[in-house]
Write a protein that holds these residues in place. Structure first.
Motif, PDB file in Angstrom:
ATOM      1  N   LEU A   1       0.881  -1.155   0.000  1.00 20.71           N
ATOM      2  CA  LEU A   1       0.000   0.000   0.000  1.00 20.71           C
ATOM      3  C   LEU A   1       0.921   1.208   0.000  1.00 20.71           C
ATOM      4  O   LEU A   1       1.614   1.470   0.991  1.00 20.71           O
ATOM      5  N   SER A   2       0.967   1.926  -1.122  1.00 20.58           N
ATOM      6  CA  SER A   2       1.940   3.007  -1.256  1.00 20.58           C
ATOM      7  C   SER A   2       1.481   3.998  -2.314  1.00 20.58           C
ATOM      8  O   SER A   2       0.547   3.733  -3.070  1.00 20.58           O
ATOM      9  N   ASN A   3       2.197   5.117  -2.388  1.00 22.89           N
ATOM     10  CA  ASN A   3       1.932   6.069  -3.461  1.00 22.89           C
ATOM     11  C   ASN A   3       2.793   5.706  -4.674  1.00 22.89           C
ATOM     12  O   ASN A   3       3.724   4.908  -4.584  1.00 22.89           O
ATOM     13  N   TYR A   4       2.482   6.293  -5.792  1.00 25.72           N
ATOM     14  CA  TYR A   4       3.130   5.920  -7.044  1.00 25.72           C
ATOM     15  C   TYR A   4       4.639   6.218  -7.056  1.00 25.72           C
ATOM     16  O   TYR A   4       5.423   5.364  -7.477  1.00 25.72           O
ATOM     17  N   PRO A   5       5.110   7.390  -6.602  1.00 19.71           N
ATOM     18  CA  PRO A   5       6.558   7.647  -6.620  1.00 19.71           C
ATOM     19  C   PRO A   5       7.350   6.653  -5.761  1.00 19.71           C
ATOM     20  O   PRO A   5       8.435   6.209  -6.159  1.00 19.71           O
ATOM     21  N   SER A   6       6.829   6.288  -4.603  1.00 23.35           N
ATOM     22  CA  SER A   6       7.532   5.315  -3.756  1.00 23.35           C
ATOM     23  C   SER A   6       7.582   3.951  -4.423  1.00 23.35           C
ATOM     24  O   SER A   6       8.589   3.244  -4.344  1.00 23.35           O
ATOM     25  N   LEU A   7       6.517   3.588  -5.099  1.00 24.13           N
ATOM     26  CA  LEU A   7       6.476   2.307  -5.802  1.00 24.13           C
ATOM     27  C   LEU A   7       7.486   2.278  -6.949  1.00 24.13           C
ATOM     28  O   LEU A   7       8.218   1.308  -7.129  1.00 24.13           O
ATOM     29  N   ARG A   8       7.562   3.356  -7.701  1.00 26.07           N
ATOM     30  CA  ARG A   8       8.555   3.443  -8.789  1.00 26.07           C
ATOM     31  C   ARG A   8       9.968   3.379  -8.227  1.00 26.07           C
ATOM     32  O   ARG A   8      10.840   2.721  -8.798  1.00 26.07           O
ATOM     33  N   ARG A   9      10.225   4.092  -7.135  1.00 24.64           N
ATOM     34  CA  ARG A   9      11.549   4.078  -6.508  1.00 24.64           C
ATOM     35  C   ARG A   9      11.908   2.669  -6.046  1.00 24.64           C
ATOM     36  O   ARG A   9      13.037   2.209  -6.222  1.00 24.64           O
ATOM     37  N   PHE A  10      10.935   1.947  -5.483  1.00 26.33           N
ATOM     38  CA  PHE A  10      11.181   0.588  -5.029  1.00 26.33           C
ATOM     39  C   PHE A  10      11.563  -0.323  -6.193  1.00 26.33           C
ATOM     40  O   PHE A  10      12.530  -1.087  -6.109  1.00 26.33           O
ATOM     41  N   ILE A  11      10.824  -0.249  -7.288  1.00 24.83           N
ATOM     42  CA  ILE A  11      11.117  -1.099  -8.442  1.00 24.83           C
ATOM     43  C   ILE A  11      12.482  -0.748  -9.030  1.00 24.83           C
ATOM     44  O   ILE A  11      13.267  -1.628  -9.373  1.00 24.83           O
ATOM     45  N   LYS A  12      12.783   0.541  -9.094  1.00 28.68           N
ATOM     46  CA  LYS A  12      14.092   0.964  -9.604  1.00 28.68           C
ATOM     47  C   LYS A  12      15.208   0.456  -8.694  1.00 28.68           C
ATOM     48  O   LYS A  12      16.234  -0.057  -9.161  1.00 28.68           O
ATOM     49  N   ASP A  13      15.022   0.586  -7.388  1.00 22.80           N
ATOM     50  CA  ASP A  13      16.035   0.111  -6.429  1.00 22.80           C
ATOM     51  C   ASP A  13      16.182  -1.408  -6.479  1.00 22.80           C
ATOM     52  O   ASP A  13      17.288  -1.926  -6.305  1.00 22.80           O
ATOM     53  N   MET A  14      15.089  -2.109  -6.704  1.00 21.24           N
ATOM     54  CA  MET A  14      15.164  -3.569  -6.816  1.00 21.24           C
ATOM     55  C   MET A  14      16.058  -3.978  -7.981  1.00 21.24           C
ATOM     56  O   MET A  14      16.913  -4.846  -7.853  1.00 21.24           O
ATOM     57  N   HIS A  15      15.858  -3.348  -9.114  1.00 22.48           N
ATOM     58  CA  HIS A  15      16.670  -3.688 -10.285  1.00 22.48           C
ATOM     59  C   HIS A  15      18.118  -3.240 -10.112  1.00 22.48           C
ATOM     60  O   HIS A  15      19.021  -3.889 -10.632  1.00 22.48           O
ATOM     61  N   ALA A  16      18.335  -2.149  -9.398  1.00 20.31           N
ATOM     62  CA  ALA A  16      19.710  -1.691  -9.168  1.00 20.31           C
ATOM     63  C   ALA A  16      20.421  -2.607  -8.166  1.00 20.31           C
ATOM     64  O   ALA A  16      21.598  -2.922  -8.328  1.00 20.31           O
ATOM     65  N   GLU A  17      19.719  -3.034  -7.132  1.00 18.16           N
ATOM     66  CA  GLU A  17      20.313  -3.868  -6.078  1.00 18.16           C
ATOM     67  C   GLU A  17      20.491  -5.320  -6.525  1.00 18.16           C
ATOM     68  O   GLU A  17      21.492  -5.951  -6.225  1.00 18.16           O
ATOM     69  N   PHE A  18      19.500  -5.832  -7.224  1.00 21.11           N
ATOM     70  CA  PHE A  18      19.506  -7.239  -7.620  1.00 21.11           C
ATOM     71  C   PHE A  18      19.435  -7.327  -9.143  1.00 21.11           C
ATOM     72  O   PHE A  18      18.362  -7.175  -9.724  1.00 21.11           O
ATOM     73  N   GLY A  19      20.543  -7.611  -9.778  1.00 12.99           N
ATOM     74  CA  GLY A  19      20.558  -7.746 -11.226  1.00 12.99           C
ATOM     75  C   GLY A  19      19.919  -9.039 -11.702  1.00 12.99           C
ATOM     76  O   GLY A  19      19.602  -9.189 -12.870  1.00 12.99           O
ATOM     77  N   HIS A  20      19.701  -9.951 -10.790  1.00 15.24           N
ATOM     78  CA  HIS A  20      19.140 -11.261 -11.145  1.00 15.24           C
ATOM     79  C   HIS A  20      17.651 -11.360 -10.828  1.00 15.24           C
ATOM     80  O   HIS A  20      17.081 -12.442 -10.833  1.00 15.24           O
ATOM     81  N   VAL A  21      17.008 -10.217 -10.577  1.00 16.53           N
ATOM     82  CA  VAL A  21      15.589 -10.189 -10.229  1.00 16.53           C
ATOM     83  C   VAL A  21      14.828  -9.448 -11.325  1.00 16.53           C
ATOM     84  O   VAL A  21      15.262  -8.402 -11.791  1.00 16.53           O
ATOM     85  N   THR A  22      13.700 -10.017 -11.733  1.00 11.32           N
ATOM     86  CA  THR A  22      12.861  -9.373 -12.746  1.00 11.32           C
ATOM     87  C   THR A  22      11.463  -9.144 -12.199  1.00 11.32           C
ATOM     88  O   THR A  22      10.971  -9.917 -11.374  1.00 11.32           O
ATOM     89  N   LEU A  23      10.852  -8.081 -12.647  1.00 13.44           N
ATOM     90  CA  LEU A  23       9.459  -7.795 -12.299  1.00 13.44           C
ATOM     91  C   LEU A  23       8.587  -8.533 -13.300  1.00 13.44           C
ATOM     92  O   LEU A  23       8.642  -8.277 -14.496  1.00 13.44           O
ATOM     93  N   ASP A  24       7.787  -9.481 -12.817  1.00 10.64           N
ATOM     94  CA  ASP A  24       6.929 -10.261 -13.705  1.00 10.64           C
ATOM     95  C   ASP A  24       5.579  -9.594 -13.935  1.00 10.64           C
ATOM     96  O   ASP A  24       5.088  -9.533 -15.052  1.00 10.64           O
ATOM     97  N   SER A  25       4.973  -9.117 -12.868  1.00  8.91           N
ATOM     98  CA  SER A  25       3.669  -8.480 -13.041  1.00  8.91           C
ATOM     99  C   SER A  25       3.431  -7.488 -11.919  1.00  8.91           C
ATOM    100  O   SER A  25       4.008  -7.588 -10.829  1.00  8.91           O
ATOM    101  N   MET A  26       2.545  -6.544 -12.225  1.00  3.76           N
ATOM    102  CA  MET A  26       2.178  -5.533 -11.243  1.00  3.76           C
ATOM    103  C   MET A  26       0.733  -5.151 -11.526  1.00  3.76           C
ATOM    104  O   MET A  26       0.378  -4.859 -12.671  1.00  3.76           O
ATOM    105  N   SER A  27      -0.082  -5.195 -10.508  1.00  3.49           N
ATOM    106  CA  SER A  27      -1.479  -4.841 -10.650  1.00  3.49           C
ATOM    107  C   SER A  27      -1.833  -3.887  -9.519  1.00  3.49           C
ATOM    108  O   SER A  27      -1.677  -4.224  -8.346  1.00  3.49           O
ATOM    109  N   CYS A  28      -2.300  -2.698  -9.877  1.00  4.12           N
ATOM    110  CA  CYS A  28      -2.600  -1.676  -8.869  1.00  4.12           C
ATOM    111  C   CYS A  28      -4.048  -1.234  -8.976  1.00  4.12           C
ATOM    112  O   CYS A  28      -4.626  -1.209 -10.060  1.00  4.12           O
ATOM    113  N   SER A  29      -4.583  -0.873  -7.826  1.00  3.60           N
ATOM    114  CA  SER A  29      -5.939  -0.319  -7.780  1.00  3.60           C
ATOM    115  C   SER A  29      -6.019   0.620  -6.592  1.00  3.60           C
ATOM    116  O   SER A  29      -5.186   0.586  -5.694  1.00  3.60           O
ATOM    117  N   ARG A  30      -7.032   1.455  -6.590  1.00  2.00           N
ATOM    118  CA  ARG A  30      -7.277   2.318  -5.436  1.00  2.00           C
ATOM    119  C   ARG A  30      -8.773   2.392  -5.192  1.00  2.00           C
ATOM    120  O   ARG A  30      -9.570   2.277  -6.115  1.00  2.00           O
TER     121      ARG A  30
END
Length: 183
Positions: free
Chosen positions: A130-159
């Motif tokens: 449960l987060s706002n959009y900028p924090s979610l984008r930062r998290f995904i960016k940090d995930m890819h920067a921290e873990f080169g062996h991790v991929t985002l498979d799917s993301m589904s958001c609603s409010r």
């Protein structure tokens, strides 16, 4: 003074026209040829200058493309080194990245896929946030920067409401690990 000068010029021009018509036509023809030659030379010089600029631009583009191709070839030829699978340290690191992005990971589920035909281990992670959009984008960016062996498979958001800034998102990541000893 000017009033007397124009009739003087007209008189001498008419006199030269009647007495020396051949020389006058030869001079006029030479002048026209000179003007045409200067115009053609200028046009050719501009064409040559444009072609030189285009050749220089194309040469720069070719060199840049060769460098890009060499870099791509290096990336393709470089073997991908997957880390060893250590469940607890990976989950701690995942929570650390989420903490830096101010996200709380909820309802986490993990599935380890150890298919014998694959040369790697596939670790699927699903959770909701449960987060706002900028924090979610930062998290995904940090995930890819921290873990080169991790991929985002799917993301589904609603409010719940358009005025509500927080998004409820379900994320699914896949982490790839080397086969071998596990922790």
């Amino acid at each position: 003074m000017l009033r007397h000068f124009f009739p003087y010029l007209r008189f001498h021009f008419r006199r030269a026209l009647h007495t020396q018509l051949g020389w006058l036509l030869a001079c006029l023809a030479a002048f026209v040829i000179l003007v045409v030659a200067i115009v053609l030379w200028t046009w050719q010089w501009n064409q040559l200058y444009s072609l030189k600029q285009e050749a220089s631009r194309l040469q720069t583009a070719v060199v840049q493309r060769q460098q890009e191709n060499a870099e791509t070839a290096k990336k393709i030829q470089a073997p991908i080194v997957l880390p060893a699978f250590h469940n607890a340290s990976f989950i701690r690191s995942l929570h650390k990245v989420a903490g830096r992005s101010h996200l709380a990971l909820n309802e986490m589920s993990y599935v380890l896929d150890e298919a014998p035909t694959q040369p790697y281990l596939r670790y699927r992670i699903q959770f909701s946030v449960l987060s706002n959009y900028p924090s979610l984008r930062r998290f995904i960016k940090d995930m890819h920067a921290e873990f080169g062996h991790v991929t985002l498979d799917s993301m589904s958001c609603s409010r719940e409401d358009i005025t509500f800034a927080e998004l409820n998102c379900d994320l699914s990541f896949t982490a790839f690990f080397a086969r071998g000893e596990r922790g």
